[in-house]
Design a protein around this motif. Structure first.
Motif, PDB file in Angstrom:
ATOM      1  N   GLU A 285       0.972  -0.996   0.141  1.00  0.00           N
ATOM      2  CA  GLU A 285       0.082  -0.027   0.174  1.00  0.00           C
ATOM      3  C   GLU A 285       1.004   1.246  -0.016  1.00  0.00           C
ATOM      4  O   GLU A 285       2.085   1.328   0.734  1.00  0.00           O
ATOM      5  N   PHE A 286       0.653   2.237  -0.784  1.00  0.00           N
ATOM      6  CA  PHE A 286       1.149   3.431  -0.647  1.00  0.00           C
ATOM      7  C   PHE A 286       0.566   4.590  -0.430  1.00  0.00           C
ATOM      8  O   PHE A 286      -0.640   4.698  -0.902  1.00  0.00           O
ATOM      9  N   VAL A 287       1.021   5.533   0.573  1.00  0.00           N
ATOM     10  CA  VAL A 287       0.489   6.850   1.066  1.00  0.00           C
ATOM     11  C   VAL A 287       1.502   7.889   0.890  1.00  0.00           C
ATOM     12  O   VAL A 287       2.703   7.557   1.549  1.00  0.00           O
ATOM     13  N   PRO A 288       0.969   9.052   0.657  1.00  0.00           N
ATOM     14  CA  PRO A 288       1.921  10.345   0.721  1.00  0.00           C
ATOM     15  C   PRO A 288       1.772  10.752   1.937  1.00  0.00           C
ATOM     16  O   PRO A 288       0.932  10.688   2.792  1.00  0.00           O
ATOM     17  N   ALA A 289       2.969  11.429   2.416  1.00  0.00           N
ATOM     18  CA  ALA A 289       3.179  12.192   3.641  1.00  0.00           C
ATOM     19  C   ALA A 289       2.128  13.337   3.638  1.00  0.00           C
ATOM     20  O   ALA A 289       2.228  13.874   2.655  1.00  0.00           O
ATOM     21  N   PRO A 290       1.584  13.782   4.503  1.00  0.00           N
ATOM     22  CA  PRO A 290       0.390  14.670   4.529  1.00  0.00           C
ATOM     23  C   PRO A 290       1.157  16.101   4.441  1.00  0.00           C
ATOM     24  O   PRO A 290       0.495  16.945   4.120  1.00  0.00           O
TER      25      PRO A 290
ATOM     26  N   HIS B 176      -2.712  16.771   9.051  1.00  0.00           N
ATOM     27  CA  HIS B 176      -2.035  17.934   9.485  1.00  0.00           C
ATOM     28  C   HIS B 176      -1.043  18.231   8.455  1.00  0.00           C
ATOM     29  O   HIS B 176      -0.289  17.286   7.985  1.00  0.00           O
ATOM     30  N   ALA B 177      -1.030  19.464   8.010  1.00  0.00           N
ATOM     31  CA  ALA B 177      -0.496  19.874   6.867  1.00  0.00           C
ATOM     32  C   ALA B 177       1.139  19.908   6.922  1.00  0.00           C
ATOM     33  O   ALA B 177       1.696  20.003   5.971  1.00  0.00           O
ATOM     34  N   ARG B 178       1.553  19.946   8.044  1.00  0.00           N
ATOM     35  CA  ARG B 178       2.913  19.947   8.346  1.00  0.00           C
ATOM     36  C   ARG B 178       3.364  18.845   8.935  1.00  0.00           C
ATOM     37  O   ARG B 178       4.599  18.737   9.519  1.00  0.00           O
ATOM     38  N   GLU B 179       2.844  17.616   8.902  1.00  0.00           N
ATOM     39  CA  GLU B 179       3.264  16.379   9.266  1.00  0.00           C
ATOM     40  C   GLU B 179       3.851  15.589   8.265  1.00  0.00           C
ATOM     41  O   GLU B 179       3.311  15.197   7.334  1.00  0.00           O
ATOM     42  N   ALA B 180       5.192  15.204   8.766  1.00  0.00           N
ATOM     43  CA  ALA B 180       5.894  14.289   7.614  1.00  0.00           C
ATOM     44  C   ALA B 180       5.671  12.799   7.935  1.00  0.00           C
ATOM     45  O   ALA B 180       6.262  11.994   6.915  1.00  0.00           O
TER      46      ALA B 180
ATOM     47  N   GLY C  78       6.651  19.065  24.228  1.00  0.00           N
ATOM     48  CA  GLY C  78       7.607  19.456  23.369  1.00  0.00           C
ATOM     49  C   GLY C  78       8.025  18.280  22.557  1.00  0.00           C
ATOM     50  O   GLY C  78       9.023  18.413  21.666  1.00  0.00           O
ATOM     51  N   ALA C  79       7.424  17.050  22.496  1.00  0.00           N
ATOM     52  CA  ALA C  79       8.044  15.906  21.590  1.00  0.00           C
ATOM     53  C   ALA C  79       7.383  16.115  20.198  1.00  0.00           C
ATOM     54  O   ALA C  79       8.128  15.685  19.375  1.00  0.00           O
ATOM     55  N   THR C  80       6.592  16.851  19.958  1.00  0.00           N
ATOM     56  CA  THR C  80       6.075  17.116  18.623  1.00  0.00           C
ATOM     57  C   THR C  80       6.117  18.421  18.202  1.00  0.00           C
ATOM     58  O   THR C  80       6.168  19.385  19.045  1.00  0.00           O
ATOM     59  N   PRO C  81       6.327  18.783  17.128  1.00  0.00           N
ATOM     60  CA  PRO C  81       6.433  20.112  16.709  1.00  0.00           C
ATOM     61  C   PRO C  81       5.052  20.926  16.865  1.00  0.00           C
ATOM     62  O   PRO C  81       4.140  20.467  16.797  1.00  0.00           O
ATOM     63  N   SER C  82       5.136  22.317  17.057  1.00  0.00           N
ATOM     64  CA  SER C  82       4.041  22.859  17.110  1.00  0.00           C
ATOM     65  C   SER C  82       3.144  23.094  16.045  1.00  0.00           C
ATOM     66  O   SER C  82       3.543  22.982  14.933  1.00  0.00           O
ATOM     67  N   GLN C  83       1.828  22.970  16.040  1.00  0.00           N
ATOM     68  CA  GLN C  83       0.742  22.859  15.053  1.00  0.00           C
ATOM     69  C   GLN C  83       0.038  24.290  15.244  1.00  0.00           C
ATOM     70  O   GLN C  83      -1.120  24.120  15.438  1.00  0.00           O
TER      71      GLN C  83
END
Length: 154
Positions: free
Chosen positions: A25-30, A88-92, A145-150
């Protein structure tokens, strides 16, 4: 003797069916400004990722840069796995889900190590409370602080 031949034909046909089933299965990063695609082996849960990269010498059209499976992204216990991208538009990264057990982990590329890594699989408890990972010492909820600010949300 005649009933044996049709039975053998049916058995041979059923044995060949898994070869035609889809394995990946293939999925693009958001992340909207990232051209990264994740691939999962639907049976083993192994995750890799590829993206477009500029070719530094010789001009050309560029190259495909792939990141192999690193810590936690390798084969898991055989099951039925898939990938789910968040909104999330900035989630890799993407979620690796086990459709049979309900377990999830987060997979992302560590560019410095040039590999995909995944957190340990975990699932919430039956009463809706937070569960614990299947093995190891990682927790299902990151600390502050474990994840970047959204976008300024708490």
């Amino acid at each position: 003797m005649r009933p044996i031949l049709p039975t053998l034909l049916v058995c041979a046909t059923l044995h060949a069916l898994p070869a035609f089933a889809t394995s990946y299965e293939f999925v693009p990063a958001p992340q909207t400004d990232l051209n990264r695609m994740y691939r999962i082996d639907k049976v083993t849960g192994e995750v890799i990722s590829c993206q477009y990269g500029l070719q530094e010498s010789g001009g050309g059209i560029g190259q495909t840069v792939c990141f192999g499976a690193g810590e936690g992204a390798g084969p898991q216990a055989p099951s039925e796995y898939g990938l789910v991208a968040s909104r999330h538009a900035r989630e890799a990264g993407v979620f690796r889900v086990n459709y049979r057990t309900g377990e999830m982990s987060i997979c992302f590329v560590l560019v410095k190590k040039e590999q995909v890594v995944c957190t340990q699989q975990a699932k919430p408890g039956a009463d809706g409370t937070e569960g614990s990972p299947i093995a190891g010492t990682a927790t299902t909820r990151p600390g502050p602080g474990a994840t970047p600010s959204q976008g300024g949300r708490p």
